[in-house]
Design a protein around this motif. Structure first.
Motif, PDB file in Angstrom:
ATOM      1  N   LEU A   1     -50.143  24.574 -25.415  1.00  0.00           N
ATOM      2  CA  LEU A   1     -49.074  24.875 -24.795  1.00  0.00           C
ATOM      3  C   LEU A   1     -48.304  26.075 -25.514  1.00  0.00           C
ATOM      4  O   LEU A   1     -48.442  25.773 -26.827  1.00  0.00           O
ATOM      5  CB  LEU A   1     -48.082  23.672 -24.808  1.00  0.00           C
ATOM      6  CG  LEU A   1     -46.708  23.709 -24.073  1.00  0.00           C
ATOM      7  CD1 LEU A   1     -46.813  24.155 -22.673  1.00  0.00           C
ATOM      8  CD2 LEU A   1     -46.258  22.384 -24.239  1.00  0.00           C
ATOM      9  N   CYS A   2     -47.680  27.146 -25.213  1.00  0.00           N
ATOM     10  CA  CYS A   2     -47.047  27.881 -26.160  1.00  0.00           C
ATOM     11  C   CYS A   2     -45.528  27.990 -26.007  1.00  0.00           C
ATOM     12  O   CYS A   2     -45.157  28.084 -24.715  1.00  0.00           O
ATOM     13  CB  CYS A   2     -47.481  29.472 -25.980  1.00  0.00           C
ATOM     14  SG  CYS A   2     -48.955  29.954 -26.146  1.00  0.00           S
ATOM     15  N   THR A   3     -45.070  27.679 -27.063  1.00  0.00           N
ATOM     16  CA  THR A   3     -43.536  27.309 -27.008  1.00  0.00           C
ATOM     17  C   THR A   3     -42.800  28.512 -27.787  1.00  0.00           C
ATOM     18  O   THR A   3     -43.128  28.715 -28.791  1.00  0.00           O
ATOM     19  CB  THR A   3     -43.198  25.938 -27.521  1.00  0.00           C
ATOM     20  OG1 THR A   3     -44.076  25.064 -26.817  1.00  0.00           O
ATOM     21  CG2 THR A   3     -41.591  25.683 -27.373  1.00  0.00           C
ATOM     22  N   GLU A   4     -41.404  28.852 -27.237  1.00  0.00           N
ATOM     23  CA  GLU A   4     -40.848  29.751 -27.893  1.00  0.00           C
ATOM     24  C   GLU A   4     -39.285  29.834 -27.739  1.00  0.00           C
ATOM     25  O   GLU A   4     -38.920  29.370 -26.375  1.00  0.00           O
ATOM     26  CB  GLU A   4     -41.205  31.188 -27.469  1.00  0.00           C
ATOM     27  CG  GLU A   4     -40.818  32.413 -28.375  1.00  0.00           C
ATOM     28  CD  GLU A   4     -41.327  33.766 -27.914  1.00  0.00           C
ATOM     29  OE1 GLU A   4     -42.449  33.931 -27.837  1.00  0.00           O
ATOM     30  OE2 GLU A   4     -40.622  34.770 -28.252  1.00  0.00           O
ATOM     31  N   MET A   5     -38.496  30.087 -28.788  1.00  0.00           N
ATOM     32  CA  MET A   5     -37.171  29.836 -28.582  1.00  0.00           C
ATOM     33  C   MET A   5     -36.579  30.854 -29.530  1.00  0.00           C
ATOM     34  O   MET A   5     -36.927  31.025 -30.565  1.00  0.00           O
ATOM     35  CB  MET A   5     -36.663  28.647 -28.635  1.00  0.00           C
ATOM     36  CG  MET A   5     -36.822  28.125 -30.094  1.00  0.00           C
ATOM     37  SD  MET A   5     -36.962  26.303 -30.190  1.00  0.00           S
ATOM     38  CE  MET A   5     -38.495  25.894 -29.450  1.00  0.00           C
ATOM     39  N   SER A   6     -35.236  31.234 -28.983  1.00  0.00           N
ATOM     40  CA  SER A   6     -34.511  32.152 -29.864  1.00  0.00           C
ATOM     41  C   SER A   6     -33.119  31.524 -30.067  1.00  0.00           C
ATOM     42  O   SER A   6     -32.460  30.816 -29.434  1.00  0.00           O
ATOM     43  CB  SER A   6     -34.345  33.533 -29.014  1.00  0.00           C
ATOM     44  OG  SER A   6     -35.455  34.154 -28.889  1.00  0.00           O
TER      45      SER A   6
ATOM     46  N   ASN B   1     -49.805  18.966 -20.436  1.00  0.00           N
ATOM     47  CA  ASN B   1     -48.920  20.303 -21.223  1.00  0.00           C
ATOM     48  C   ASN B   1     -47.785  20.465 -20.281  1.00  0.00           C
ATOM     49  O   ASN B   1     -46.792  20.852 -20.804  1.00  0.00           O
ATOM     50  CB  ASN B   1     -49.780  21.574 -21.072  1.00  0.00           C
ATOM     51  CG  ASN B   1     -50.758  21.816 -22.276  1.00  0.00           C
ATOM     52  OD1 ASN B   1     -50.730  20.867 -23.040  1.00  0.00           O
ATOM     53  ND2 ASN B   1     -51.910  22.558 -22.010  1.00  0.00           N
TER      54      ASN B   1
ATOM     55  N   ARG C   1     -45.116  17.774 -21.122  1.00  0.00           N
ATOM     56  CA  ARG C   1     -44.607  17.949 -22.445  1.00  0.00           C
ATOM     57  C   ARG C   1     -43.477  19.164 -22.363  1.00  0.00           C
ATOM     58  O   ARG C   1     -42.553  19.010 -22.955  1.00  0.00           O
ATOM     59  CB  ARG C   1     -45.541  18.225 -23.549  1.00  0.00           C
ATOM     60  CG  ARG C   1     -44.993  17.958 -24.699  1.00  0.00           C
ATOM     61  CD  ARG C   1     -46.476  18.115 -25.813  1.00  0.00           C
ATOM     62  NE  ARG C   1     -47.572  17.465 -25.723  1.00  0.00           N
ATOM     63  CZ  ARG C   1     -48.915  17.937 -25.811  1.00  0.00           C
ATOM     64  NH1 ARG C   1     -49.063  19.115 -25.814  1.00  0.00           N
ATOM     65  NH2 ARG C   1     -49.769  17.030 -25.429  1.00  0.00           N
ATOM     66  N   ALA C   2     -43.825  20.259 -21.629  1.00  0.00           N
ATOM     67  CA  ALA C   2     -42.753  21.297 -21.541  1.00  0.00           C
ATOM     68  C   ALA C   2     -41.681  20.637 -20.981  1.00  0.00           C
ATOM     69  O   ALA C   2     -40.603  21.158 -21.341  1.00  0.00           O
ATOM     70  CB  ALA C   2     -43.333  22.475 -20.900  1.00  0.00           C
TER      71      ALA C   2
ATOM     72  N   VAL D   1     -35.413  28.541 -24.025  1.00  0.00           N
ATOM     73  CA  VAL D   1     -36.841  27.978 -24.607  1.00  0.00           C
ATOM     74  C   VAL D   1     -37.928  28.147 -23.594  1.00  0.00           C
ATOM     75  O   VAL D   1     -37.810  27.745 -22.388  1.00  0.00           O
ATOM     76  CB  VAL D   1     -36.438  26.575 -25.054  1.00  0.00           C
ATOM     77  CG1 VAL D   1     -38.149  26.070 -25.532  1.00  0.00           C
ATOM     78  CG2 VAL D   1     -35.427  26.070 -26.052  1.00  0.00           C
ATOM     79  N   THR D   2     -38.812  28.817 -24.148  1.00  0.00           N
ATOM     80  CA  THR D   2     -39.973  28.893 -22.808  1.00  0.00           C
ATOM     81  C   THR D   2     -41.092  28.182 -23.554  1.00  0.00           C
ATOM     82  O   THR D   2     -41.616  28.289 -24.583  1.00  0.00           O
ATOM     83  CB  THR D   2     -40.269  30.655 -22.888  1.00  0.00           C
ATOM     84  OG1 THR D   2     -40.851  30.981 -24.178  1.00  0.00           O
ATOM     85  CG2 THR D   2     -39.112  31.291 -22.106  1.00  0.00           C
ATOM     86  N   HIS D   3     -41.842  27.802 -22.405  1.00  0.00           N
ATOM     87  CA  HIS D   3     -42.953  27.024 -22.862  1.00  0.00           C
ATOM     88  C   HIS D   3     -43.984  27.713 -21.846  1.00  0.00           C
ATOM     89  O   HIS D   3     -43.734  27.480 -20.682  1.00  0.00           O
ATOM     90  CB  HIS D   3     -43.208  25.581 -22.437  1.00  0.00           C
ATOM     91  CG  HIS D   3     -41.890  24.741 -23.264  1.00  0.00           C
ATOM     92  ND1 HIS D   3     -42.561  24.202 -24.625  1.00  0.00           N
ATOM     93  CD2 HIS D   3     -40.880  24.242 -23.075  1.00  0.00           C
ATOM     94  CE1 HIS D   3     -41.449  23.559 -25.015  1.00  0.00           C
ATOM     95  NE2 HIS D   3     -40.523  23.476 -24.329  1.00  0.00           N
ATOM     96  N   ASP D   4     -45.286  28.249 -22.388  1.00  0.00           N
ATOM     97  CA  ASP D   4     -46.069  28.693 -21.416  1.00  0.00           C
ATOM     98  C   ASP D   4     -47.238  27.758 -21.277  1.00  0.00           C
ATOM     99  O   ASP D   4     -47.936  27.588 -22.377  1.00  0.00           O
ATOM    100  CB  ASP D   4     -46.605  30.113 -22.311  1.00  0.00           C
ATOM    101  CG  ASP D   4     -45.720  31.131 -22.319  1.00  0.00           C
ATOM    102  OD1 ASP D   4     -45.665  31.773 -23.324  1.00  0.00           O
ATOM    103  OD2 ASP D   4     -44.831  31.275 -21.328  1.00  0.00           O
TER     104      ASP D   4
END
Lengths: 400, 285
Positions: free
Chosen positions: A194-199, B87, B90-91, B129-132
């Motif tokens: 899982l790739c998570t990103e936030m600003s 996944n 969790r996201a 917030v982004t979850h890929d």
């Protein structure tokens, strides 16, 4: 040295120990004129934490051993697993402990921690310590181009989105925003995660100073301790960061205590200039090493410290501490040569072995080791002990 | 292929997250099939998962405020993705307090389901917030593996006792044996039995009730249905599979049923308001 902590503050003291336990396996107790410092460093020397409690924090604070004049102050090293269980259950401490006395007895080489509890119960814990030089890191926070201050709640909310096992995250800062994302090493593994990103917008920070756009990658696990401490005390957290490769400092302070965590950051790799600088993959390159050398120069002179950071002095250092760490994270080079006035990291060899890191705390000198050779700890020339500890019996032996 | 859905209502988000979390406890990877009206989480029975198969159907309208999809082609207006529900769960779990959550199919380093949540903040700008979640697109030629399972020609169909109670019993039996016999009849009686060299334990449930279709099916002349509601049909299953199914259930379903094909398969059906979950556990020889 002996000191007494009043009931309400014992919990804060315990929380600080919890935070340091996230960092390393050993706890240094360092009584000084300006207060009692608790320090810890992780095995690969890429994370360092220090909590300094000023004399005002204590009900009584007697620094220096009463018996002998002019004796040097004792610096004790304890095993975290001896100390942490005493403070593990903070709610019960809060309920039952009226005060806590900590004293260091050089005669018997013990640290005695006594809890005076309700109903007249006194719990006394004796722990052998190893005398050793305190481990200190130097960090010229006033030289950091980027400074942020945020309420602990904000950072905790951000960090909450990352799973507990997430090891490293990348923080990117520009004038427009601050971005956090999880860091994955290249390779097949990252296809499935899982790739998570936030600003975050600069307005969300209490203080936002940016001198340099940068992306730094550091270990999240070691940070969580101080974030939870800050959240508990509702203290704002200050962040001092520079370019990739330079260490990042997280600190909290209050009138009576100061907490600091220094983390090494992943070095930018020269060969990846064309791609995002946040994904250094290749081993330490010569340029990388040079920039560490620059880092070294920049941090000479610990004198004029930022007032927020306790003035920490570098103690002796020899050569370039390059330590091979079995820790997975550090296999991919974390050369964060924090500070070695007088030393040059350039002697860190520029071999392609990607498992070199420069140590934060430069008392240790490493031997160059091969990839994957799982570290026997390098011979330490400077004086703190790093052998495996049994607390029994090494009274006063200056390590090595 | 395009997919974009948006959930605004907190309760819907919560419910959706719980469904995904339940699925994540049942299997490590499954297929997510998207059609204009539904979402399906599918696990097809294979040797690798011990023959267990699962089919979970959601009506998209009950969860999403906006839902747009374009399938592989207009003739086959569906998308099939292989995803790890852990996944996705969790996201979703970290963004429960979001103002809105968008789920879209995107292409980053690989095909991903991007969960983008807008979180409330004190300042004017809202935080995203982004979850890929990495997914793998399943080509059309493999789609026939993921069809809706047919209702088996069961011998007995019965309502299950409360799932918590069932879970407690199965948990304790699991310590004693690896195999559990489930037997039931059309008279509302169900027994769970284990047998080892040292001990045999059985738990009896009465007055459970039987779903109405049980009688209809029996009119087709299914074996041994007619006339003897006392006759027990049984199947021996791996107890861990049953336990895995029960552990994941977080919400009490409105209806919970069990169909047993004698010595063949146990078919568990859970119906909630807007989600239905079917789980097949094959009998061991």
């Amino acid at each position: 040295m002996n000191c007494v902590i009043e009931g309400n503050c014992v919990k804060a003291f315990g929380k600080a120990i919890h935070a340091l336990s996230r960092i390393g396996d050993e706890l240094w107790l360092d009584p000084m004129v300006k207060g009692l410092a608790l320090r810890s460093v992780n095995s690969s020397h890429s994370a360092y934490g220090c909590f300094l409690f000023s004399p005002l924090f204590f009900q009584e604070y007697n620094f220096g051993s009463a018996s002998k004049h002019g004796k040097e102050t004792i610096k004790c090293k304890l095993l975290m697993k001896s100390v942490l269980p005493l403070f593990r259950c903070l709610t019960s401490i809060e309920r039952s402990v009226e005060r806590c006395r900590i004293s260091v007895s050089t005669a018997t080489d013990r640290v005695v921690i006594q809890f005076f509890c309700r109903h007249g119960i006194i719990k006394t814990h004796n722990m052998h310590f190893q005398e050793s030089e305190a481990l200190q890191a130097v960090f010229a926070s006033h030289l950091c181009p980027n400074v942020l201050r945020a309420p602990a709640r904000l950072l905790a909310d951000m960090v909450m989105h990352f799973p507990p096992f997430q090891e490293e995250i990348t923080l990117s800062i520009t004038a427009m925003k601050v971005t956090l994302r999880n860091y994955q090493e290249g390779g097949k593994g990252h296809m499935k995660t899982l790739c998570t990103e936030m600003s975050l917008h600069p307005d969300e920070f209490d203080y936002f100073q940016i001198g340099l756009d940068s992306d730094i990658t550091f270990c999240l696990k070691e940070l969580r301790g101080i974030l939870s401490f800050a959240e508990y005390h509702s203290l704002p957290v200050s962040i001092y960061l520079g370019a990739a490769g330079k260490p990042v400092c997280f600190s909290v302070d209050d009138m009576v205590l100061e907490g600091t965590v220094l983390l090494a950051t992943l070095m930018d790799s020269e060969s990846n200039d064309h791609s995002q600088p946040t994904e250094p993959r290749s081993p330490t390159t010569p340029r990388g090493v040079n920039s560490s050398a620059q880092a070294v120069d920049a941090f000479e002179g610990p004198s004029s410290m930022h007032h927020d950071i306790p003035a920490e002095m570098v103690t002796s250092s020899q050569g370039s501490p390059v330590i091979n760490s079995p820790n997975r994270m550090h296999q991919n080079m974390w050369p964060a040569c924090l500070s070695l006035p007088g030393s040059t990291c350039t002697s860190a060899n520029t071999s392609p072995a990607s498992t070199k890191i420069c140590s934060l705390l430069f008392k240790a000198v490493s031997s160059k080791q091969d990839d994957g050779a799982c570290a026997a700890q390098p011979p330490v020339l400077a004086c703190y002990s790093d052998e495996e500890n049994t607390d029994d019996n090494q009274p006063g032996s200056p390590s090595l | 292929m395009k997919f974009r859905g948006k959930i605004i209502d907190v309760a819907c988000l919560n419910h959706f997250t719980r469904v995904v979390t339940t699925i994540s406890k049942l299997t490590k990877t499954c297929v997510l099939r998207l059609t204009p009206d539904n979402l399906f989480f599918i696990l097809s029975g294979k040797v690798t998962n011990g023959g267990v198969s699962m089919w979970c159907e959601l009506l998209q309208n009950n969860f999403f405020d906006e839902y747009q999809m374009e399938g592989v082609s207009s003739e086959f207006n569906q998308i099939c993705l292989e995803v790890s529900p852990e996944n996705l769960s969790r996201a979703l779990r970290t963004v429960q307090c979001a103002k809105s959550v968008k789920i879209k199919l995107t292409k980053k380093h690989c095909a991903c389901l991007t969960v983008a949540a807008e979180l409330p903040t004190l300042s004017s700008a809202s935080r995203v917030v982004t979850h890929d979640v990495p997914v793998e697109v399943i080509p059309r030629r493999l789609w026939q593996e993921f069809k809706e399972p047919v209702m088996p020609d069961f011998d007995v169909s019965i309502y299950l006792p409360p799932l918590k109670m069932l879970k407690n019993v199965v948990d304790r039996m699991k310590n004693l044996s690896n195999f559990l016999v489930i037997e039931a009849n059309m008279n509302g009686e169900m027994n769970l039995k284990i047998q080892t060299d040292l001990v045999s334990v059985s738990t009896h449930f009465k007055d459970l009730g039987n779903p109405p279709w049980g009688e209809d099916a029996s009119q087709d002349g299914g074996p041994s249905q007619r006339g003897d509601p006392e006759l027990l049909a049984e199947a021996t299953v791996d107890i861990r599979k049953l336990q895995q199914f029960l552990v994941g259930q977080q919400v009490n379903p409105s209806k919970a049923m069990c169909n047993i094909v004698h010595q063949n398969v146990v078919h568990l059906i859970l119906l909630h308001e807007d989600v239905s979950l079917q789980y097949f556990i094959p009998a061991v020889a």
